[in-house]
Design a protein around this motif. Structure first.
Motif, mmCIF file in Angstrom:
data_model
loop_
_atom_site.group_PDB
_atom_site.id
_atom_site.type_symbol
_atom_site.label_atom_id
_atom_site.label_comp_id
_atom_site.label_asym_id
_atom_site.label_seq_id
_atom_site.Cartn_x
_atom_site.Cartn_y
_atom_site.Cartn_z
ATOM 1 N N GLU A 13 49.987 40.851 38.482
ATOM 2 C CA GLU A 13 50.050 40.283 37.496
ATOM 3 C C GLU A 13 48.827 40.050 36.774
ATOM 4 O O GLU A 13 47.836 39.285 37.611
ATOM 5 C CB GLU A 13 51.239 38.859 36.978
ATOM 6 N N GLU A 15 47.024 37.817 35.408
ATOM 7 C CA GLU A 15 47.577 36.034 35.661
ATOM 8 C C GLU A 15 46.447 35.942 37.324
ATOM 9 O O GLU A 15 45.516 35.184 37.453
ATOM 10 C CB GLU A 15 48.166 35.086 35.244
ATOM 11 N N ALA A 18 42.896 37.512 37.995
ATOM 12 C CA ALA A 18 42.209 36.761 37.965
ATOM 13 C C ALA A 18 42.261 36.012 39.099
ATOM 14 O O ALA A 18 40.596 35.729 39.624
ATOM 15 C CB ALA A 18 41.746 36.443 36.647
#
Length: 64
Positions: A13, A15, A18
């Motif tokens: 994903e 998110e 990161a």
């Protein structure tokens, strides 16, 4: 080697991506360098050794 390539191709994903960039790619403990690929390789080798030992154990138990 194929398992290492497969793990490297797993998408995450946005998110999570990161957060993955913050994690170290190599950890040095004393004289040992630990990398994700190296740990996966050692894990697969350990599974192979355990499977071989269980097979030999089963063959020896059958002979007695």
């Amino acid at each position: 080697m194929g398992a290492l390539r497969l793990v490297g191709q797993i998408s995450a994903e946005p998110e999570l991506q990161a957060m993955l960039h913050v994690l170290p790619t190599q950890l040095q403990l004393g004289a040992y360098d630990l990398t994700p690929a190296g740990l996966i390789r050692q894990g697969l080798l350990l599974l192979a050794v355990v499977a071989a030992c269980r097979t030999v154990n089963r063959l020896l138990a059958r002979e007695l």
